[in-house]
Design a protein around this motif. Structure first.
Motif, mmCIF file in Angstrom:
data_model
loop_
_atom_site.group_PDB
_atom_site.id
_atom_site.type_symbol
_atom_site.label_atom_id
_atom_site.label_comp_id
_atom_site.label_asym_id
_atom_site.label_seq_id
_atom_site.Cartn_x
_atom_site.Cartn_y
_atom_site.Cartn_z
ATOM 1 N N GLU A 74 0.906 -1.350 -0.135
ATOM 2 C CA GLU A 74 -0.596 -0.090 -0.265
ATOM 3 C C GLU A 74 1.253 1.523 0.055
ATOM 4 O OE1 GLU A 74 -0.026 -1.140 4.494
ATOM 5 O OE2 GLU A 74 0.354 -2.137 2.885
ATOM 6 N N THR A 75 2.504 1.507 -0.162
ATOM 7 C CA THR A 75 3.194 2.175 0.236
ATOM 8 C C THR A 75 3.822 2.139 -0.844
ATOM 9 O OG1 THR A 75 5.094 1.390 0.770
ATOM 10 C CG2 THR A 75 3.581 1.809 2.867
ATOM 11 N N GLY A 76 3.366 1.806 -1.742
ATOM 12 C CA GLY A 76 4.258 1.931 -3.398
ATOM 13 C C GLY A 76 5.052 0.444 -3.517
ATOM 14 N N GLN A 77 6.365 0.668 -4.079
ATOM 15 C CA GLN A 77 7.109 -0.078 -4.526
ATOM 16 C C GLN A 77 8.115 -0.785 -3.629
ATOM 17 O OE1 GLN A 77 10.141 0.506 -8.167
ATOM 18 N NE2 GLN A 77 9.102 -1.307 -9.064
ATOM 19 N N VAL A 78 8.151 -1.839 -3.236
ATOM 20 C CA VAL A 78 8.995 -2.559 -2.337
ATOM 21 C C VAL A 78 9.913 -2.944 -2.930
ATOM 22 C CG1 VAL A 78 9.322 -4.020 -0.632
ATOM 23 C CG2 VAL A 78 7.015 -3.064 -1.188
ATOM 24 N N HIS A 79 10.257 -3.246 -3.602
ATOM 25 C CA HIS A 79 11.587 -4.345 -4.703
ATOM 26 C C HIS A 79 11.070 -5.034 -5.400
ATOM 27 C CE1 HIS A 79 14.293 -6.944 -5.011
ATOM 28 N NE2 HIS A 79 13.488 -8.410 -4.958
ATOM 29 N N THR A 80 12.919 -4.464 -6.524
ATOM 30 C CA THR A 80 12.341 -4.723 -7.780
ATOM 31 C C THR A 80 13.780 -5.726 -8.185
ATOM 32 O OG1 THR A 80 13.755 -2.775 -8.195
ATOM 33 C CG2 THR A 80 11.099 -3.172 -8.490
ATOM 34 N N ALA A 81 13.885 -6.589 -9.168
ATOM 35 C CA ALA A 81 15.262 -6.848 -9.192
ATOM 36 C C ALA A 81 14.878 -7.535 -10.692
ATOM 37 C CB ALA A 81 15.118 -8.554 -8.821
ATOM 38 N N ARG A 82 15.582 -7.768 -11.564
ATOM 39 C CA ARG A 82 16.390 -8.515 -12.791
ATOM 40 C C ARG A 82 17.441 -8.815 -13.038
ATOM 41 N NH1 ARG A 82 18.672 -7.413 -17.407
ATOM 42 N NH2 ARG A 82 17.717 -7.658 -19.589
ATOM 43 N N ALA A 90 20.756 -22.549 -16.267
ATOM 44 C CA ALA A 90 20.564 -21.756 -15.020
ATOM 45 C C ALA A 90 21.694 -20.762 -13.931
ATOM 46 C CB ALA A 90 19.633 -22.480 -13.894
ATOM 47 N N ALA A 91 22.090 -20.906 -14.342
ATOM 48 C CA ALA A 91 23.804 -20.401 -13.619
ATOM 49 C C ALA A 91 23.303 -18.496 -14.170
ATOM 50 C CB ALA A 91 24.905 -20.619 -13.893
ATOM 51 N N VAL A 92 23.355 -17.933 -12.769
ATOM 52 C CA VAL A 92 23.219 -17.102 -12.999
ATOM 53 C C VAL A 92 24.813 -15.662 -13.158
ATOM 54 C CG1 VAL A 92 22.904 -14.864 -11.126
ATOM 55 C CG2 VAL A 92 21.911 -16.985 -10.740
ATOM 56 N N LEU A 93 24.021 -14.806 -14.469
ATOM 57 C CA LEU A 93 25.350 -13.649 -15.112
ATOM 58 C C LEU A 93 25.072 -12.625 -14.444
ATOM 59 C CD1 LEU A 93 24.274 -14.953 -18.670
ATOM 60 C CD2 LEU A 93 25.698 -15.961 -17.671
ATOM 61 N N SER A 94 24.471 -11.882 -14.204
ATOM 62 C CA SER A 94 23.801 -10.788 -13.675
ATOM 63 C C SER A 94 23.062 -10.744 -12.742
ATOM 64 C CB SER A 94 24.460 -10.005 -14.536
ATOM 65 O OG SER A 94 23.351 -9.779 -15.646
ATOM 66 N N GLN A 95 22.459 -9.452 -11.832
ATOM 67 C CA GLN A 95 21.926 -9.440 -10.845
ATOM 68 C C GLN A 95 21.640 -7.944 -10.277
ATOM 69 O OE1 GLN A 95 20.723 -10.303 -6.871
ATOM 70 N NE2 GLN A 95 18.734 -11.736 -8.094
ATOM 71 N N THR A 96 20.952 -7.554 -10.745
ATOM 72 C CA THR A 96 19.985 -5.564 -10.487
ATOM 73 C C THR A 96 18.808 -5.561 -9.802
ATOM 74 O OG1 THR A 96 19.112 -4.915 -11.852
ATOM 75 C CG2 THR A 96 21.689 -4.591 -11.373
ATOM 76 N N SER A 97 19.215 -5.476 -8.376
ATOM 77 C CA SER A 97 18.243 -5.711 -7.504
ATOM 78 C C SER A 97 17.668 -4.022 -6.182
ATOM 79 C CB SER A 97 17.743 -6.352 -6.254
ATOM 80 O OG SER A 97 19.040 -6.210 -5.610
ATOM 81 N N ALA A 98 17.064 -4.121 -5.697
ATOM 82 C CA ALA A 98 16.628 -2.758 -5.134
ATOM 83 C C ALA A 98 15.473 -3.116 -3.965
ATOM 84 C CB ALA A 98 15.988 -1.503 -5.860
ATOM 85 N N TRP A 99 15.553 -2.525 -2.880
ATOM 86 C CA TRP A 99 14.715 -2.344 -1.886
ATOM 87 C C TRP A 99 14.754 -1.184 -1.281
ATOM 88 C CZ3 TRP A 99 12.771 -6.421 -0.189
ATOM 89 C CH2 TRP A 99 13.069 -8.118 -0.822
ATOM 90 N N ASN A 100 13.090 -0.813 -1.230
ATOM 91 C CA ASN A 100 12.994 0.367 -0.658
ATOM 92 C C ASN A 100 11.803 0.395 0.870
ATOM 93 O OD1 ASN A 100 12.145 3.155 -0.205
ATOM 94 N ND2 ASN A 100 9.738 3.153 -1.606
ATOM 95 N N ARG A 101 13.128 0.812 2.470
ATOM 96 C CA ARG A 101 12.666 -0.242 2.969
ATOM 97 C C ARG A 101 12.195 1.134 4.248
ATOM 98 N NH1 ARG A 101 15.942 -5.330 3.275
ATOM 99 N NH2 ARG A 101 14.330 -6.766 3.256
ATOM 100 N N PRO A 102 11.470 1.193 5.532
ATOM 101 C CA PRO A 102 11.406 2.133 6.398
ATOM 102 C C PRO A 102 12.864 3.080 7.002
ATOM 103 C CG PRO A 102 9.623 0.740 6.261
ATOM 104 C CD PRO A 102 10.554 -0.146 5.635
ATOM 105 N N THR A 103 13.447 1.818 6.373
ATOM 106 C CA THR A 103 15.069 2.214 7.159
ATOM 107 C C THR A 103 15.821 2.940 5.924
ATOM 108 O OG1 THR A 103 15.701 0.504 6.745
ATOM 109 C CG2 THR A 103 15.135 0.641 8.872
#
Length: 265
Positions: A74-82, A90-103
């Protein structure tokens, strides 16, 4: 239902990349309703929508599966990842992620093959150092990305039964670790439209045997998809339920129409 620990099961069978049913992976767009709750009748504490898009792409000349995730409450976007996974194993070649937390808000970018990554944003220095400590270990052999579990876990060879041991890693861990998934039974779930989901019931102790924390997955045998997940940790519950259709807005409002809540609310 009585929990079945890894100690009660037969010797775990090690899962390699060649054991995965990668041929069952398909482009997809799906959403889970995620909610936190306590004991029965105590109410829901937090609710989110977790949407995932899976696409087959060429990334820097490599055949790959790209998994994009978007969590919001309800506050908006909390987490994204690519996350970019090699199509062959299925080995990971790359990853970007973001977290939007109260802290605060922070993001991470990793390139596992080079054992390097970066973290930006509002993190105490000690927390940043702890997260970065595991980057070098990303080069140590094949592992599955724990971040992509709802997409990748259904590809394990559960038809063999027993306990399957898989090597997993995610940003924030010291190094890849072995996690055991046990087929503890079978369940049939029936949707409101009458659709039957013939599932394996799979359980893991969340990588920390003996701590009383469990994850249970209802994995549809025919579709190779997680239909439902129930987690127990620190005396609380978290549930994830697959929606029958993705929660995607197909007809977004023009900026001039975005005036807030509908009339009557």
């Amino acid at each position: 239902m009585t929990a079945v620990s890894a100690a009660d099961a037969a010797e775990p069978a090690r899962v390699a990349a060649s054991d995965l049913h990668l041929d069952r992976l398909r482009p997809a767009n799906f959403t889970y309703l995620v909610y936190m709750h306590g004991a029965p009748d105590t109410g829901i504490k937090r609710t989110m929508l977790a949407s995932t898009r899976v696409e087959r792409e060429r990334v820097d000349g490599t055949d790959a599966w790209v998994i994009e995730q978007d969590w919001e409450d309800e506050t908006g976007q909390v987490h994204t990842a690519r996350t970019v996974h090699a199509a062959r194993d299925a080995a990971v070649l790359s990853q970007t992620s973001a977290w939007n937390r109260p802290t605060g808000r922070y993001s991470s970018t990793v390139a596992p093959a080079q054992g390097r990554g970066s973290i930006e944003g509002d993190l105490p220095d000690e927390a940043r150092r702890n997260m970065q400590a595991g980057f070098a270990a990303m080069k140590d052999g094949w592992w599955l990305n724990w971040h992509s579990d709802l997409v990748l876990l259904p590809l394990l060879p559960y038809e063999k039964g027993g306990t399957l041991r898989i090597r997993l890693f995610d940003v924030g861990m010291d190094a890849p670790m072995d996690v055991d998934y046990t087929v503890v039974g079978e369940r049939t779930l029936r949707g409101g439209d009458g659709t039957a989901y013939d599932c394996w019931l799979v359980e893991t102790e969340s990588g920390k045997p003996g701590h009383g924390n469990y994850q249970r997955f209802w994995i549809d045998k025919a579709r190779r998809v997680v239909v439902k997940e129930e987690d127990v940790f620190n005396g609380s519950y978290r549930s994830k339920v697959l929606l029958s259709v993705p929660a995607v807005v197909e007809f977004p409002l023009a900026p001039s129409q975005q005036t807030g809540a509908p009339a009557g609310q």
